[in-house]
Design a protein around this motif. Structure first.
Motif, PDB file in Angstrom:
ATOM      1  N   LEU A  29       0.874  -1.216   0.010  1.00 26.12           N
ATOM      2  CA  LEU A  29      -0.168  -0.139   0.047  1.00 26.12           C
ATOM      3  C   LEU A  29       0.752   1.279   0.022  1.00 26.12           C
ATOM      4  N   GLY A  30       2.080   1.147   0.814  1.00 23.34           N
ATOM      5  CA  GLY A  30       2.799   2.366   0.884  1.00 23.34           C
ATOM      6  C   GLY A  30       3.586   2.501  -0.644  1.00 23.34           C
ATOM      7  N   MET A  31       3.925   1.672  -1.056  1.00 18.79           N
ATOM      8  CA  MET A  31       4.573   1.868  -2.440  1.00 18.79           C
ATOM      9  C   MET A  31       3.622   2.344  -3.451  1.00 18.79           C
ATOM     10  N   GLU A  32       2.337   1.714  -3.681  1.00 16.47           N
ATOM     11  CA  GLU A  32       1.497   2.124  -4.752  1.00 16.47           C
ATOM     12  C   GLU A  32       0.703   3.501  -4.280  1.00 16.47           C
ATOM     13  N   SER A  33       0.625   4.010  -3.142  1.00 15.49           N
ATOM     14  CA  SER A  33       0.071   5.141  -2.901  1.00 15.49           C
ATOM     15  C   SER A  33       0.793   6.337  -2.996  1.00 15.49           C
ATOM     16  N   GLY A  34       2.153   6.164  -2.941  1.00 11.29           N
ATOM     17  CA  GLY A  34       3.029   7.280  -3.238  1.00 11.29           C
ATOM     18  C   GLY A  34       2.731   8.611  -2.269  1.00 11.29           C
ATOM     19  N   ASN A  35       2.563   9.683  -3.229  1.00 17.20           N
ATOM     20  CA  ASN A  35       2.344  10.860  -2.300  1.00 17.20           C
ATOM     21  C   ASN A  35       1.147  11.203  -1.550  1.00 17.20           C
ATOM     22  N   VAL A  36      -0.177  10.283  -1.679  1.00 19.43           N
ATOM     23  CA  VAL A  36      -1.024  10.083  -0.965  1.00 19.43           C
ATOM     24  C   VAL A  36      -0.979   9.135   0.200  1.00 19.43           C
ATOM     25  N   PHE A  37       0.071   8.892   0.568  1.00 19.92           N
ATOM     26  CA  PHE A  37       0.264   7.801   1.522  1.00 19.92           C
ATOM     27  C   PHE A  37      -0.497   7.808   2.945  1.00 19.92           C
ATOM     28  N   THR A 170      11.251  10.607  -1.252  1.00 26.24           N
ATOM     29  CA  THR A 170      11.193  11.585  -2.531  1.00 26.24           C
ATOM     30  C   THR A 170       9.683  11.386  -3.062  1.00 26.24           C
ATOM     31  N   ASP A 171       9.369  12.359  -3.922  1.00 29.83           N
ATOM     32  CA  ASP A 171       8.117  12.646  -4.465  1.00 29.83           C
ATOM     33  C   ASP A 171       7.689  11.358  -5.429  1.00 29.83           C
ATOM     34  N   VAL A 172       6.630  10.612  -5.245  1.00 30.10           N
ATOM     35  CA  VAL A 172       6.315   9.620  -5.953  1.00 30.10           C
ATOM     36  C   VAL A 172       4.793   9.748  -6.548  1.00 30.10           C
ATOM     37  N   SER A 173       4.618   9.540  -7.542  1.00 28.97           N
ATOM     38  CA  SER A 173       2.999   9.805  -8.128  1.00 28.97           C
ATOM     39  C   SER A 173       2.486   8.421  -7.811  1.00 28.97           C
ATOM     40  N   PRO A 174       0.988   8.414  -7.137  1.00 33.72           N
ATOM     41  CA  PRO A 174       0.484   7.195  -6.633  1.00 33.72           C
ATOM     42  C   PRO A 174       0.017   6.716  -8.052  1.00 33.72           C
ATOM     43  N   ALA A 175      -0.142   4.966  -7.548  1.00 35.66           N
ATOM     44  CA  ALA A 175      -0.745   4.392  -8.730  1.00 35.66           C
ATOM     45  C   ALA A 175      -2.178   4.756  -9.139  1.00 35.66           C
ATOM     46  N   GLU A 176      -2.732   4.206 -10.197  1.00 39.14           N
ATOM     47  CA  GLU A 176      -3.886   4.822 -10.762  1.00 39.14           C
ATOM     48  C   GLU A 176      -5.087   4.597  -9.643  1.00 39.14           C
ATOM     49  N   LYS A 177      -5.077   3.362  -9.092  1.00 35.09           N
ATOM     50  CA  LYS A 177      -6.230   2.958  -8.301  1.00 35.09           C
ATOM     51  C   LYS A 177      -6.142   4.088  -6.867  1.00 35.09           C
ATOM     52  N   ILE A 246       8.171   1.987   4.896  1.00 36.79           N
ATOM     53  CA  ILE A 246       9.198   1.417   4.304  1.00 36.79           C
ATOM     54  C   ILE A 246       8.898   1.146   2.667  1.00 36.79           C
ATOM     55  N   GLY A 247       7.436   1.036   2.304  1.00 41.12           N
ATOM     56  CA  GLY A 247       7.295   0.438   0.903  1.00 41.12           C
ATOM     57  C   GLY A 247       7.033   1.852   0.033  1.00 41.12           C
ATOM     58  N   ARG A 248       6.955   2.908   0.929  1.00 43.77           N
ATOM     59  CA  ARG A 248       6.631   4.402   0.359  1.00 43.77           C
ATOM     60  C   ARG A 248       7.995   4.990   0.029  1.00 43.77           C
ATOM     61  N   VAL A 249       9.079   4.660   0.765  1.00 47.36           N
ATOM     62  CA  VAL A 249      10.398   5.293   0.577  1.00 47.36           C
ATOM     63  C   VAL A 249      11.544   4.458  -0.049  1.00 47.36           C
ATOM     64  N   LEU A 250      11.085   3.118  -0.371  1.00 47.91           N
ATOM     65  CA  LEU A 250      12.096   2.175  -0.670  1.00 47.91           C
ATOM     66  C   LEU A 250      12.625   2.324  -2.113  1.00 47.91           C
ATOM     67  N   PRO A 251      13.968   2.649  -2.360  1.00 48.44           N
ATOM     68  CA  PRO A 251      14.509   2.938  -3.976  1.00 48.44           C
ATOM     69  C   PRO A 251      14.578   1.590  -4.404  1.00 48.44           C
TER      70      PRO A 251
END
Length: 428
Positions: A29-37, A170-177, A246-251
């Motif tokens: 969820l953290g990886m896919e949500s990106g900036n809307v985590f 870092t800024d990451v755009s969220p997945a489409e869903k 962790i999922g949100r910021v993992l490079p």
């Protein structure tokens, strides 16, 4: 009842909830949500933490837990539904799933093995240890709350602290869903932990554990169970946010398919091969504590229903059945369990909500009968749809219901049925 006992009961409840599914959902969820985590993880916590807490409170307020909750509909329904719940989350799904996940995501991260023999040997050791930890019901809170949970929290803390000191935001755009309604999407993702159902069994584990520690007054039992639920919920919320972060910021520069892959990569980046050992230890401890709790809950329940067989006898039965099912493989276990879980989950939620409602507005039998009848029909039809034998015309009609596309089309009809039942009971 001492604060120490309540604290360790809360630790125990945290470990019972925190299985492998709880470990792998938040990072993805953290990886896919990106900036809307933030919005997504708040929604996740509401259903992944707050809903199980409400279930624990509901169980604590009921004289005999799940059994008495179901008997408000009908005595036969009470026994039948309780047996289905315990078999579904226990022998048929939760127990063998815990062992298989511990093997595939834990043991195999450290040791490169193939074939069925390593799985058999691992399950033999895993369930042997589970039996030793479960066979004395009065020691479950001691073993899990005072030994296993602190070990699990220490290992998790090592991973979290190192990640917070190493990874950068870092800024990451969220997945489409997640782009349009991240809170709502996170809210529905929290349902996948299935902890609202597991709480029906785990609540009794804590109540019985407090009784074994000397608590006899009903108010003390309720208070101790609720405080244990709050401690466990606080721990789960902190861990979920940390795992999600962790999922949100993992490079990463490669596609990751699930939370397990995210945590494996994070552990390896942070600790090298030692990260594999760290992650494997986390998974095995999380699965072991969950398995101990499930076996304790199932053995105690069936011992009360069929007292001719002792608690130790039922513990051995569930250990052996769990080991047999484990060696069938995770894919087959999921294939068997998914229809059962689809059936019991909505009924469980409605039963919990009604049980809480009655403590404010009084018990109304027709309210239970009408609402549970409606949600059971919806749940049964959802099971038919999983086998692709639903009716196209009926699916088209039902699609107009709110939340139907999320598998929650039963929500409004069940609420209306409960309201009608409440009014009808008052008139009669």
């Amino acid at each position: 009842m001492s604060k120490k006992n309540v604290l360790f009961s809360g630790f125990t409840l945290f470990s019972l909830f925190f299985g492998a599914g709880n470990l792998i959902f938040p990072p993805f969820l953290g990886m896919e949500s990106g900036n809307v985590f933030v919005a997504a993880i708040v929604g996740f916590i509401l259903t992944g933490v707050f809903l199980p807490l409400l279930t624990i409170i509901s169980v604590a307020l009921s004289d005999n837990g799940l059994l008495s909750m179901g008997q408000r509909v009908h005595p036969v329904f009470g026994y039948a539904f309780a047996i289905i719940i315990y078999m579904s989350i226990g022998a048929f799904y939760g127990i063998p799933r815990a062992s298989n996940v511990a093997y595939e995501l834990g043991f195999m991260q450290v040791f490169s093995v193939e074939g069925k023999l390593p799985l058999f040997l691992f399950s033999l050791i895993f369930f042997g240890l589970t039996y030793l930890l479960s066979v004395n019901p009065k020691k479950v809170i001691d073993y899990v709350g005072q030994l296993l949970t602190p070990a699990l929290l220490i290992v998790l803390a090592i991973l979290f602290v190192r990640a917070f000191l190493t990874f950068t935001y870092t800024d990451v755009s969220p997945a489409e869903k997640f782009q349009s309604t991240p809170f709502i999407k996170g809210f529905f993702e929290g349902f996948f932990t299935m902890d609202a159902v597991a709480a029906l069994a785990f609540g009794i584990v804590i109540i019985n554990g407090l009784k074994d520690k000397g608590a006899t007054d009903q108010k003390d039992l309720v208070r101790g169970t609720v405080y244990s639920g709050l401690i466990a919920s606080a721990g789960l919320a902190i861990v979920y946010v940390s795992l999600g972060w962790i999922g949100r910021v993992l490079p990463h520069d490669q596609s990751l398919e699930n939370g397990a892959e995210i945590l494996v990569m994070a552990s390896h980046q942070l600790f090298g091969f030692g990260g594999n050992v760290l992650f494997g230890t986390i998974v095995i401890l999380a699965c072991l504590t969950t398995c101990v709790g499930l076996i304790n809950a199932c053995a105690r329940f069936f011992n009360e229903i069929f007292p001719k067989i002792s608690y130790k006898g039922f513990t051995l039965i569930f250990v052996v059945v769990g080991m047999i099912f484990s060696n069938l493989g995770l894919a087959l276990i999921l294939q068997i369990a998914v229809p059962l879980l689809i059936f019991i989950y909505p009924i469980s939620i409605v039963l919990v909500v009604l049980s809480l409602f009655q403590h404010f507005f009084g018990e109304r039998k027709k309210m239970y009968v009408y609402a549970i009848t409606v949600v059971t029909l919806f749940a049964f039809y959802d099971v038919l749809n999983t086998f692709n034998i639903g009716i196209d015309l009926l699916n088209s009609i039902l699609s107009y219901l709110p939340l139907y596309e999320h598998g929650l089309g039963w929500t409004l009809p069940s609420l209306l049925a409960a309201a009608i039942g409440y009014v009808m009971h008052r008139k009669s």
